[in-house]
Write a protein that holds these residues in place. Sequence first.
Motif, PDB file in Angstrom:
ATOM      1  N   SER A  40       0.815  -1.213   0.000  1.00 15.71           N
ATOM      2  CA  SER A  40       0.000   0.000   0.000  1.00 15.71           C
ATOM      3  C   SER A  40       0.852   1.268   0.000  1.00 15.71           C
ATOM      4  O   SER A  40       0.333   2.360  -0.194  1.00 15.71           O
ATOM      5  CB  SER A  40      -0.956   0.001   1.193  1.00 15.71           C
ATOM      6  OG  SER A  40      -0.241   0.059   2.411  1.00 15.71           O
ATOM      7  N   TYR A  41       2.159   1.130   0.211  1.00 16.87           N
ATOM      8  CA  TYR A  41       3.052   2.285   0.238  1.00 16.87           C
ATOM      9  C   TYR A  41       3.946   2.387  -0.987  1.00 16.87           C
ATOM     10  O   TYR A  41       4.853   3.183  -1.033  1.00 16.87           O
ATOM     11  CB  TYR A  41       3.934   2.241   1.496  1.00 16.87           C
ATOM     12  CG  TYR A  41       3.161   2.462   2.757  1.00 16.87           C
ATOM     13  CD1 TYR A  41       2.842   3.742   3.183  1.00 16.87           C
ATOM     14  CD2 TYR A  41       2.728   1.387   3.519  1.00 16.87           C
ATOM     15  CE1 TYR A  41       2.113   3.954   4.338  1.00 16.87           C
ATOM     16  CE2 TYR A  41       1.994   1.584   4.682  1.00 16.87           C
ATOM     17  CZ  TYR A  41       1.692   2.865   5.078  1.00 16.87           C
ATOM     18  OH  TYR A  41       0.977   3.067   6.217  1.00 16.87           O
ATOM     19  N   VAL A  42       3.712   1.562  -1.995  1.00 17.70           N
ATOM     20  CA  VAL A  42       4.542   1.581  -3.191  1.00 17.70           C
ATOM     21  C   VAL A  42       4.151   2.783  -4.056  1.00 17.70           C
ATOM     22  O   VAL A  42       2.989   2.955  -4.386  1.00 17.70           O
ATOM     23  CB  VAL A  42       4.390   0.274  -3.994  1.00 17.70           C
ATOM     24  CG1 VAL A  42       5.183   0.340  -5.286  1.00 17.70           C
ATOM     25  CG2 VAL A  42       4.821  -0.910  -3.151  1.00 17.70           C
ATOM     26  N   PRO A  43       5.129   3.605  -4.416  1.00 22.03           N
ATOM     27  CA  PRO A  43       4.809   4.747  -5.279  1.00 22.03           C
ATOM     28  C   PRO A  43       4.478   4.288  -6.695  1.00 22.03           C
ATOM     29  O   PRO A  43       4.775   3.161  -7.084  1.00 22.03           O
ATOM     30  CB  PRO A  43       6.112   5.562  -5.266  1.00 22.03           C
ATOM     31  CG  PRO A  43       7.173   4.574  -4.950  1.00 22.03           C
ATOM     32  CD  PRO A  43       6.526   3.538  -4.073  1.00 22.03           C
ATOM     33  N   ALA A  44       3.884   5.180  -7.462  1.00 20.59           N
ATOM     34  CA  ALA A  44       3.529   4.854  -8.844  1.00 20.59           C
ATOM     35  C   ALA A  44       4.766   4.491  -9.659  1.00 20.59           C
ATOM     36  O   ALA A  44       4.699   3.690 -10.566  1.00 20.59           O
ATOM     37  CB  ALA A  44       2.802   6.025  -9.484  1.00 20.59           C
ATOM     38  N   GLY A  45       5.886   5.079  -9.328  1.00 19.68           N
ATOM     39  CA  GLY A  45       7.125   4.762 -10.035  1.00 19.68           C
ATOM     40  C   GLY A  45       8.334   5.088  -9.185  1.00 19.68           C
ATOM     41  O   GLY A  45       8.325   6.041  -8.427  1.00 19.68           O
ATOM     42  N   THR A  46       9.356   4.278  -9.318  1.00 16.70           N
ATOM     43  CA  THR A  46      10.619   4.520  -8.639  1.00 16.70           C
ATOM     44  C   THR A  46      11.702   4.506  -9.699  1.00 16.70           C
ATOM     45  O   THR A  46      11.816   3.556 -10.461  1.00 16.70           O
ATOM     46  CB  THR A  46      10.904   3.436  -7.586  1.00 16.70           C
ATOM     47  OG1 THR A  46       9.865   3.467  -6.615  1.00 16.70           O
ATOM     48  CG2 THR A  46      12.229   3.660  -6.906  1.00 16.70           C
ATOM     49  N   LYS A  47      12.468   5.578  -9.753  1.00 19.31           N
ATOM     50  CA  LYS A  47      13.511   5.699 -10.759  1.00 19.31           C
ATOM     51  C   LYS A  47      14.864   5.664 -10.063  1.00 19.31           C
ATOM     52  O   LYS A  47      15.087   6.372  -9.069  1.00 19.31           O
ATOM     53  CB  LYS A  47      13.350   7.029 -11.489  1.00 19.31           C
ATOM     54  CG  LYS A  47      14.252   7.191 -12.677  1.00 19.31           C
ATOM     55  CD  LYS A  47      14.139   8.556 -13.337  1.00 19.31           C
ATOM     56  CE  LYS A  47      12.740   8.993 -13.595  1.00 19.31           C
ATOM     57  NZ  LYS A  47      12.657  10.280 -14.305  1.00 19.31           N
ATOM     58  N   LEU A  48      15.771   4.833 -10.561  1.00 20.96           N
ATOM     59  CA  LEU A  48      17.136   4.774 -10.064  1.00 20.96           C
ATOM     60  C   LEU A  48      18.014   5.555 -11.030  1.00 20.96           C
ATOM     61  O   LEU A  48      17.954   5.345 -12.239  1.00 20.96           O
ATOM     62  CB  LEU A  48      17.610   3.333  -9.972  1.00 20.96           C
ATOM     63  CG  LEU A  48      16.726   2.397  -9.142  1.00 20.96           C
ATOM     64  CD1 LEU A  48      17.247   0.976  -9.234  1.00 20.96           C
ATOM     65  CD2 LEU A  48      16.655   2.857  -7.705  1.00 20.96           C
ATOM     66  N   GLN A  49      18.817   6.481 -10.477  1.00 22.98           N
ATOM     67  CA  GLN A  49      19.649   7.323 -11.318  1.00 22.98           C
ATOM     68  C   GLN A  49      21.084   7.350 -10.811  1.00 22.98           C
ATOM     69  O   GLN A  49      21.342   7.092  -9.637  1.00 22.98           O
ATOM     70  CB  GLN A  49      19.115   8.754 -11.355  1.00 22.98           C
ATOM     71  CG  GLN A  49      17.735   8.870 -11.957  1.00 22.98           C
ATOM     72  CD  GLN A  49      17.248  10.298 -11.981  1.00 22.98           C
ATOM     73  OE1 GLN A  49      17.332  11.012 -10.990  1.00 22.98           O
ATOM     74  NE2 GLN A  49      16.752  10.726 -13.130  1.00 22.98           N
ATOM     75  N   PHE A  50      22.016   7.712 -11.691  1.00 23.62           N
ATOM     76  CA  PHE A  50      23.430   7.815 -11.377  1.00 23.62           C
ATOM     77  C   PHE A  50      23.933   9.179 -11.823  1.00 23.62           C
ATOM     78  O   PHE A  50      23.535   9.684 -12.873  1.00 23.62           O
ATOM     79  CB  PHE A  50      24.205   6.717 -12.117  1.00 23.62           C
ATOM     80  CG  PHE A  50      25.685   6.958 -12.161  1.00 23.62           C
ATOM     81  CD1 PHE A  50      26.472   6.647 -11.064  1.00 23.62           C
ATOM     82  CD2 PHE A  50      26.282   7.508 -13.277  1.00 23.62           C
ATOM     83  CE1 PHE A  50      27.832   6.881 -11.089  1.00 23.62           C
ATOM     84  CE2 PHE A  50      27.640   7.733 -13.314  1.00 23.62           C
ATOM     85  CZ  PHE A  50      28.422   7.428 -12.216  1.00 23.62           C
ATOM     86  N   ILE A 101      19.210   4.677 -14.677  1.00 21.52           N
ATOM     87  CA  ILE A 101      19.862   3.359 -14.790  1.00 21.52           C
ATOM     88  C   ILE A 101      18.898   2.224 -14.508  1.00 21.52           C
ATOM     89  O   ILE A 101      19.264   1.063 -14.628  1.00 21.52           O
ATOM     90  CB  ILE A 101      21.104   3.250 -13.879  1.00 21.52           C
ATOM     91  CG1 ILE A 101      20.738   3.479 -12.412  1.00 21.52           C
ATOM     92  CG2 ILE A 101      22.181   4.217 -14.344  1.00 21.52           C
ATOM     93  CD1 ILE A 101      21.859   3.200 -11.444  1.00 21.52           C
ATOM     94  N   GLY A 102      17.674   2.535 -14.122  1.00 20.39           N
ATOM     95  CA  GLY A 102      16.709   1.472 -13.870  1.00 20.39           C
ATOM     96  C   GLY A 102      15.464   2.008 -13.197  1.00 20.39           C
ATOM     97  O   GLY A 102      15.368   3.174 -12.843  1.00 20.39           O
ATOM     98  N   THR A 103      14.504   1.122 -13.041  1.00 17.58           N
ATOM     99  CA  THR A 103      13.264   1.427 -12.352  1.00 17.58           C
ATOM    100  C   THR A 103      12.981   0.307 -11.368  1.00 17.58           C
ATOM    101  O   THR A 103      13.531  -0.779 -11.470  1.00 17.58           O
ATOM    102  CB  THR A 103      12.086   1.559 -13.336  1.00 17.58           C
ATOM    103  OG1 THR A 103      11.944   0.342 -14.049  1.00 17.58           O
ATOM    104  CG2 THR A 103      12.290   2.706 -14.298  1.00 17.58           C
ATOM    105  N   ALA A 104      12.127   0.581 -10.422  1.00 18.43           N
ATOM    106  CA  ALA A 104      11.725  -0.452  -9.454  1.00 18.43           C
ATOM    107  C   ALA A 104      10.213  -0.576  -9.505  1.00 18.43           C
ATOM    108  O   ALA A 104       9.506   0.414  -9.641  1.00 18.43           O
ATOM    109  CB  ALA A 104      12.186  -0.074  -8.055  1.00 18.43           C
ATOM    110  N   ALA A 105       9.739  -1.790  -9.401  1.00 18.79           N
ATOM    111  CA  ALA A 105       8.310  -2.050  -9.410  1.00 18.79           C
ATOM    112  C   ALA A 105       8.048  -3.305  -8.588  1.00 18.79           C
ATOM    113  O   ALA A 105       8.965  -4.084  -8.313  1.00 18.79           O
ATOM    114  CB  ALA A 105       7.797  -2.232 -10.824  1.00 18.79           C
ATOM    115  N   LEU A 106       6.817  -3.506  -8.195  1.00 18.07           N
ATOM    116  CA  LEU A 106       6.469  -4.730  -7.465  1.00 18.07           C
ATOM    117  C   LEU A 106       6.660  -5.942  -8.348  1.00 18.07           C
ATOM    118  O   LEU A 106       6.357  -5.925  -9.530  1.00 18.07           O
ATOM    119  CB  LEU A 106       5.019  -4.685  -6.997  1.00 18.07           C
ATOM    120  CG  LEU A 106       4.727  -3.805  -5.800  1.00 18.07           C
ATOM    121  CD1 LEU A 106       3.230  -3.824  -5.505  1.00 18.07           C
ATOM    122  CD2 LEU A 106       5.506  -4.243  -4.592  1.00 18.07           C
TER     123      LEU A 106
END
Length: 83
Positions: free
Chosen positions: A56-66, A77-82
């Motif tokens: 219930s706390y997962v954001p709509a999108g998570t972006k990994l950057q460098f 550099i990537g994204t995170a998702a369930l």
Amino acid sequence: MASSLYNGNLTADRASDGNDNTWWVGGSGKTSWTLTYTFTQAIPLTMVTVSYHDASYVPAGTKLQFSGDGGQTWTDIGTAALA
């Protein structure tokens, strides 16, 4: 460094303290949160793990950057998702 803080118990240092029972939460009412790690030297990373407190706390999108230039420019550099 965190862009915001929900409360004094959920601080940014808890995002990487190795304890699954602690975590960081950004400020409520914010449209985005940023958590930044700064290293004093180059560190090879082969994997980044993003864990969420619960679904219930997962954001709509998570972006990994460098950034290799002190945060002046950022590269996705990537994204995170369930899973």
